[in-house]
Design a protein around this motif. Structure first.
Motif, PDB file in Angstrom:
ATOM      1  N   SER A 162       0.838  -1.194   0.000  1.00 58.74           N
ATOM      2  CA  SER A 162       0.000   0.000   0.000  1.00 58.74           C
ATOM      3  C   SER A 162       0.876   1.248   0.000  1.00 58.74           C
ATOM      4  N   PRO A 163       0.407   2.329  -0.622  1.00 52.51           N
ATOM      5  CA  PRO A 163      -0.801   2.348  -1.463  1.00 52.51           C
ATOM      6  C   PRO A 163      -0.538   1.635  -2.783  1.00 52.51           C
ATOM      7  N   ARG A 164      -1.579   1.369  -3.534  1.00 47.98           N
ATOM      8  CA  ARG A 164      -1.384   0.751  -4.843  1.00 47.98           C
ATOM      9  C   ARG A 164      -0.916   1.792  -5.862  1.00 47.98           C
ATOM     10  N   TYR A 165      -1.358   3.020  -5.686  1.00 42.04           N
ATOM     11  CA  TYR A 165      -0.967   4.107  -6.578  1.00 42.04           C
ATOM     12  C   TYR A 165      -0.613   5.323  -5.725  1.00 42.04           C
ATOM     13  N   LYS A 166       0.443   6.005  -6.153  1.00 41.87           N
ATOM     14  CA  LYS A 166       0.871   7.201  -5.423  1.00 41.87           C
ATOM     15  C   LYS A 166       1.339   8.226  -6.438  1.00 41.87           C
ATOM     16  N   VAL A 167       0.778   9.408  -6.360  1.00 40.86           N
ATOM     17  CA  VAL A 167       1.247  10.518  -7.169  1.00 40.86           C
ATOM     18  C   VAL A 167       1.918  11.505  -6.235  1.00 40.86           C
ATOM     19  N   ALA A 168       3.132  11.868  -6.525  1.00 38.28           N
ATOM     20  CA  ALA A 168       3.880  12.799  -5.690  1.00 38.28           C
ATOM     21  C   ALA A 168       4.427  13.925  -6.561  1.00 38.28           C
ATOM     22  N   LYS A 169       4.464  15.089  -5.990  1.00 35.99           N
ATOM     23  CA  LYS A 169       5.106  16.199  -6.680  1.00 35.99           C
ATOM     24  C   LYS A 169       6.610  16.096  -6.439  1.00 35.99           C
ATOM     25  N   ARG A 170       7.350  16.517  -7.426  1.00 39.35           N
ATOM     26  CA  ARG A 170       8.795  16.456  -7.321  1.00 39.35           C
ATOM     27  C   ARG A 170       9.246  17.163  -6.048  1.00 39.35           C
ATOM     28  N   GLY A 171      10.088  16.495  -5.302  1.00 41.57           N
ATOM     29  CA  GLY A 171      10.591  17.053  -4.059  1.00 41.57           C
ATOM     30  C   GLY A 171       9.899  16.541  -2.817  1.00 41.57           C
ATOM     31  N   GLN A 172       8.754  15.899  -2.992  1.00 39.16           N
ATOM     32  CA  GLN A 172       8.037  15.344  -1.843  1.00 39.16           C
ATOM     33  C   GLN A 172       8.678  14.036  -1.401  1.00 39.16           C
ATOM     34  N   ASP A 173       8.456  13.703  -0.146  1.00 40.13           N
ATOM     35  CA  ASP A 173       8.875  12.406   0.381  1.00 40.13           C
ATOM     36  C   ASP A 173       7.695  11.432   0.294  1.00 40.13           C
ATOM     37  N   VAL A 174       8.002  10.151   0.018  1.00 39.96           N
ATOM     38  CA  VAL A 174       6.952   9.138  -0.028  1.00 39.96           C
ATOM     39  C   VAL A 174       7.376   7.933   0.795  1.00 39.96           C
ATOM     40  N   GLN A 208      12.197  12.502  -7.395  1.00 40.79           N
ATOM     41  CA  GLN A 208      12.544  13.033  -8.714  1.00 40.79           C
ATOM     42  C   GLN A 208      11.721  12.291  -9.759  1.00 40.79           C
ATOM     43  N   GLN A 209      11.622  12.875 -10.950  1.00 35.77           N
ATOM     44  CA  GLN A 209      10.821  12.248 -12.006  1.00 35.77           C
ATOM     45  C   GLN A 209      11.343  10.859 -12.354  1.00 35.77           C
ATOM     46  N   GLU A 210      12.644  10.671 -12.286  1.00 41.12           N
ATOM     47  CA  GLU A 210      13.194   9.363 -12.637  1.00 41.12           C
ATOM     48  C   GLU A 210      12.855   8.274 -11.614  1.00 41.12           C
ATOM     49  N   ASP A 211      12.258   8.672 -10.485  1.00 44.89           N
ATOM     50  CA  ASP A 211      11.825   7.682  -9.494  1.00 44.89           C
ATOM     51  C   ASP A 211      10.482   7.054  -9.887  1.00 44.89           C
ATOM     52  N   SER A 212       9.823   7.601 -10.892  1.00 46.31           N
ATOM     53  CA  SER A 212       8.544   7.053 -11.333  1.00 46.31           C
ATOM     54  C   SER A 212       8.739   5.620 -11.812  1.00 46.31           C
ATOM     55  N   ALA A 213       8.012   4.696 -11.201  1.00 48.66           N
ATOM     56  CA  ALA A 213       8.171   3.269 -11.482  1.00 48.66           C
ATOM     57  C   ALA A 213       7.149   2.518 -10.648  1.00 48.66           C
ATOM     58  N   VAL A 214       7.098   1.211 -10.860  1.00 40.95           N
ATOM     59  CA  VAL A 214       6.349   0.332  -9.968  1.00 40.95           C
ATOM     60  C   VAL A 214       7.342  -0.264  -8.984  1.00 40.95           C
ATOM     61  N   TYR A 215       7.020  -0.178  -7.713  1.00 43.03           N
ATOM     62  CA  TYR A 215       7.886  -0.736  -6.674  1.00 43.03           C
ATOM     63  C   TYR A 215       7.247  -2.027  -6.171  1.00 43.03           C
ATOM     64  N   LEU A 216       7.969  -3.103  -6.342  1.00 44.83           N
ATOM     65  CA  LEU A 216       7.480  -4.435  -6.007  1.00 44.83           C
ATOM     66  C   LEU A 216       8.140  -4.936  -4.737  1.00 44.83           C
ATOM     67  N   PRO A 230       1.386  -6.886  -5.340  1.00 43.02           N
ATOM     68  CA  PRO A 230       0.838  -6.234  -6.533  1.00 43.02           C
ATOM     69  C   PRO A 230       1.611  -5.000  -6.963  1.00 43.02           C
ATOM     70  N   GLY A 231       2.456  -4.496  -6.082  1.00 41.80           N
ATOM     71  CA  GLY A 231       3.252  -3.317  -6.432  1.00 41.80           C
ATOM     72  C   GLY A 231       2.571  -2.011  -6.084  1.00 41.80           C
ATOM     73  N   THR A 232       3.392  -0.985  -5.970  1.00 40.22           N
ATOM     74  CA  THR A 232       2.918   0.390  -5.836  1.00 40.22           C
ATOM     75  C   THR A 232       3.423   1.158  -7.048  1.00 40.22           C
ATOM     76  N   ARG A 233       2.481   1.735  -7.788  1.00 41.50           N
ATOM     77  CA  ARG A 233       2.883   2.545  -8.942  1.00 41.50           C
ATOM     78  C   ARG A 233       3.076   3.972  -8.481  1.00 41.50           C
ATOM     79  N   LEU A 234       4.316   4.438  -8.533  1.00 43.94           N
ATOM     80  CA  LEU A 234       4.658   5.797  -8.128  1.00 43.94           C
ATOM     81  C   LEU A 234       4.827   6.663  -9.364  1.00 43.94           C
ATOM     82  N   THR A 235       4.101   7.768  -9.390  1.00 41.83           N
ATOM     83  CA  THR A 235       4.249   8.751 -10.459  1.00 41.83           C
ATOM     84  C   THR A 235       4.687  10.057  -9.839  1.00 41.83           C
ATOM     85  N   VAL A 236       5.806  10.569 -10.276  1.00 44.45           N
ATOM     86  CA  VAL A 236       6.323  11.839  -9.777  1.00 44.45           C
ATOM     87  C   VAL A 236       6.107  12.903 -10.844  1.00 44.45           C
ATOM     88  N   THR A 237       5.373  13.937 -10.485  1.00 41.58           N
ATOM     89  CA  THR A 237       5.024  14.983 -11.464  1.00 41.58           C
ATOM     90  C   THR A 237       5.832  16.265 -11.242  1.00 41.58           C
TER      91      THR A 237
END
Lengths: 113, 114
Positions: free
Chosen positions: B7-19, B83-91, B107-114
């Motif tokens: 968890s979470p299954r999906y996460k959208v973070a703005k660049r510079g945020q911690d997750v 960072q944007q390059e951190d966008s990926a699925v984390y298994l 199932p993984g967490t899909r992280l999208t950094v915008t």
């Protein structure tokens, strides 16, 4: 370092056709070999594995794979595919005594009804 | 539980945020792994725990990545200053033993950094 190469990025087949997906690895010692499958929307699942013994291994859902040591290959086969075999397939290698898996880039298989 | 959960299954973070990404392994599993899967690629190893001990963190891409498993069960992967390059699925994967055991994936967490 280990590396895994999967020859096909995307394969499109009709139902009942035969499937063969290539996998080659580079590693200087004894290996354990795996094929994983990821169906749409689902997590990675183990299809089959080779640790030792008979180089022809059978897995779930009618899949089999053959380990050819001299060719560093572990190709996956299924004689007759079904629409439900549409998925992404990953070959993975682990050195004997190691714990981490090294994966290939995956092959997307689309089976047309 | 019946399998590995994340968890979470999906996460959208703005660049510079911690997750922080959470993994609940199969109960009793000694080994826990984190992998990163970029779009169109296979999973790549990040780090490995045996119980609470982090035995290998050689795959962590930078010192912004940190993982812990304080009580030998649940694990958290933290990414600082995303960072944007951190966008990926984390298994996350767990296994019942050490080197000869099958790894069961979540199932993984899909992280999208915008």
């Amino acid at each position: 370092a280990q590396s895994v190469s999967q020859h096909n990025h995307h394969v499109i087949l009709s139902e009942a056709a035969s499937l063969e997906l290539g996998c080659n690895y580079s590693y200087g010692g004894t290996v354990n070999l795996f094929w994983y499958v990821q169906y749409p929307g689902q997590h990675l699942q183990l299809l089959l594995k080779y640790f030792s013994g008979d180089p022809l291994v059978k897995g779930i859902k009618g899949f089999e794979a053959e380990f050819i040591k001299s060719k560093f290959s572990f190709n996956l086969r299924k004689p007759s595919v079904q629409w439900s075999d549409t998925a992404e397939y990953f070959c993975a290698v682990r050195g004997l005594g190691d714990y981490k898996l090294s994966f290939g880039a995956g092959t997307t298989v689309t089976v047309r009804a | 539980g019946a399998g590995v959960s994340q968890s979470p299954r999906y996460k959208v973070a703005k660049r510079g945020q911690d997750v922080a990404l959470r993994c609940d392994p199969i109960s009793g599993h000694v080994s826990l792994f984190w992998y990163q899967q970029a779009l169109g690629q296979g999973p790549e190893f990040l780090t490995y725990f045996q119980n609470e001990a982090q035995l290998d963190k050689s795959g962590l891409p930078s010192d912004r990545f940190f993982a812990e498993r304080p009580e030998g069960s649940v694990s958290t992967l933290k990414i600082q200053r995303t960072q944007q390059e951190d966008s990926a699925v984390y298994l996350c994967a767990s296994s019942g033993g050490l080197t000869s055991y099958e790894q069961y994936f979540g199932p993984g967490t899909r992280l999208t950094v915008t």
